[in-house]
Each structure stands twice: as structure tokens, then as C-alpha cells.
Enzyme design. Sequence first.
Site, PDB file in Angstrom:
ATOM      1  N   ARG A 220     -13.604   1.503   8.834  1.00  0.00           N
ATOM      2  CA  ARG A 220     -14.496   2.668   7.802  1.00  0.00           C
ATOM      3  C   ARG A 220     -14.970   2.712   6.722  1.00  0.00           C
ATOM      4  O   ARG A 220     -15.469   3.850   7.176  1.00  0.00           O
ATOM      5  CB  ARG A 220     -12.891   3.992   7.572  1.00  0.00           C
TER       6      ARG A 220
ATOM      7  N   GLU B 234      -1.151  -7.350   1.982  1.00  0.00           N
ATOM      8  CA  GLU B 234       0.129  -6.902   0.908  1.00  0.00           C
ATOM      9  C   GLU B 234       1.253  -7.943   1.910  1.00  0.00           C
ATOM     10  O   GLU B 234       1.188  -8.588   1.240  1.00  0.00           O
ATOM     11  CB  GLU B 234       0.918  -5.569   1.818  1.00  0.00           C
TER      12      GLU B 234
HETATM   13  P1  AMP Z   1      -6.259  -2.912  -0.042  1.00  0.00           P
HETATM   14  O1  AMP Z   1      -6.986  -4.589  -0.203  1.00  0.00           O
HETATM   15  O2  AMP Z   1      -4.707  -2.734  -0.624  1.00  0.00           O
HETATM   16  O3  AMP Z   1      -6.856  -2.341  -1.617  1.00  0.00           O
HETATM   17  O4  AMP Z   1      -6.006  -1.837   1.053  1.00  0.00           O
HETATM   18  C1  AMP Z   1      -7.211  -1.075   1.594  1.00  0.00           C
HETATM   19  C2  AMP Z   1      -7.355  -1.619   2.697  1.00  0.00           C
HETATM   20  O5  AMP Z   1      -6.510  -1.040   4.305  1.00  0.00           O
HETATM   21  C3  AMP Z   1      -8.946  -0.267   3.365  1.00  0.00           C
HETATM   22  O6  AMP Z   1      -9.244  -1.295   3.766  1.00  0.00           O
HETATM   23  C4  AMP Z   1      -7.501   0.694   3.495  1.00  0.00           C
HETATM   24  O7  AMP Z   1      -8.478   0.849   5.260  1.00  0.00           O
HETATM   25  C5  AMP Z   1      -6.516   0.079   4.555  1.00  0.00           C
HETATM   26  N1  AMP Z   1      -5.507   1.139   3.739  1.00  0.00           N
HETATM   27  C6  AMP Z   1      -4.153   0.869   3.239  1.00  0.00           C
HETATM   28  N2  AMP Z   1      -3.196   1.296   2.395  1.00  0.00           N
HETATM   29  C7  AMP Z   1      -3.452   2.037   3.254  1.00  0.00           C
HETATM   30  C8  AMP Z   1      -3.199   3.734   3.528  1.00  0.00           C
HETATM   31  N3  AMP Z   1      -1.829   3.962   2.884  1.00  0.00           N
HETATM   32  N4  AMP Z   1      -3.806   4.035   4.440  1.00  0.00           N
HETATM   33  C9  AMP Z   1      -5.156   4.079   5.046  1.00  0.00           C
HETATM   34  N5  AMP Z   1      -5.610   2.766   4.750  1.00  0.00           N
HETATM   35  C10 AMP Z   1      -5.191   1.977   4.131  1.00  0.00           C
END
Ligand code: AMP
Length: 181
Positions: A64, A101
Site C-alpha cells: 500500500r 507480530e
Molecule cells: P508494523 O510493522 O507492526 O508497524 O505493521 C505495519 C504494517 O502492517 C503496515 O505495512 C500495515 O499495512 C500492516 N498492518 C498492521 N496492522 C494493520 C491493521 N490493523 N490494519 C491494516 N494494516 C495493518
Amino acid sequence: MTSSLENTLLDAIRNIPDYPKPGIMFRDITTLLGNAAAFRQTIDELVRPYATSGVAKIAGIEARGFILGGAIAHQLSAGFVPIRKKGKLPHETVRVAYSLEYGLDEMEMHKDAVEQGDKVLLVDDLIATGGTAEGAVKLLRQMGADIVAACFVIDLPELGGREKLEALGVPVRTLVAFQGH
Ligand code: AMP
């Protein structure tokens, strides 16, 4: 107080419970991208502080971040650099492991995508734990980029991503926050 852009975003982003797994509220920006007025307002607001900042490249995180980053690059007359999951880029790459995660994955960028000292804006749709963006920061810095800021439409503040990036010295800009995961 909620701004009118925040209200627009709250209306335009679709919330999908328990996707891709139970307990996750997926913030779906396809409805925002499909809304011409909301999409334009979002891009205009994301680029606003950087109009005269001399940004040379926009780095977008798959997938995205490519859509938002392409529009931002066009508006700032900057180049675009894709940061992709491993094995997708055809030329010589640099690679970094990053935390998800549960577990680790790897992302890559082309070695010649940025030059030493290039001012780069990092873009993705959402910051949660910040693990993905942290990996991208490491890759860009390894190639000598000067990261001006990291921009996201959505912040999930409870997951601490902003603090993680700020601790690396990267300013963070987000347009709307949602509670929870
Ligand atoms: P993080 O590495 O934990 O900051 O996760 C960010 C990435 O995961 C981004 O590329 C987001 O598009 C995706 N992502 C994580 N959580 C969500 C969510 N609740 N809804 C949509 N995309 C998410």
C-alpha cells in the site's frame, strides 16, 4: 477536536473485524483510495510540510506504500523507491530482517536506488508496532539516505511504532489514529 480531514478519513477507511486473524481490526484503505476527493486530500496533506524540503526520493513499503508513495512522488517531483519483500526485485539488493507480530521476515531494496545523502521520505499506509518501518529505515540508512521523515495515513498509537521510529531519530507524521490493534 477532530479536524475535517480526520473526519473524512474516519468515514473513508473501512474497518474489518477479525481480519486477517481473530482479534485484529483491519484498517482497509481501498475505500479511501477509491474516493477521489478523500484520496486527493490525503495526498495533499501528506506532502504539505515537504513541498520545499528538497526531498529527492519517496521510499514506499510494499504494497500500500507503493500507491500512496507514487502519488506523493509525483506531487513533490521526486523519484520513487520500492521497498519489497525478499526475492521480488530483479537487480542487486540490500536486505534486512524485520520483526512482525509473530516472528521475522525480510525486505529488500535495490543497491543503487538511493545515493549517499539523498533526502528520502518513507511512506506506508499504517504504523502499528513500527517493525516494518524500522526495517525500511535500516535499509535506507545502510545506503546513505538522509531520512527526512516517515509518513503514514494511520497510527495505532497503543502499539508504540511512533516511539520506535522517533528513538531512531526519524520524525513521524500520521493523519488519523485508531485505538487498539
Ligand atoms: P508494523 O510493522 O507492526 O508497524 O505493521 C505495519 C504494517 O502492517 C503496515 O505495512 C500495515 O499495512 C500492516 N498492518 C498492521 N496492522 C494493520 C491493521 N490493523 N490494519 C491494516 N494494516 C495493518
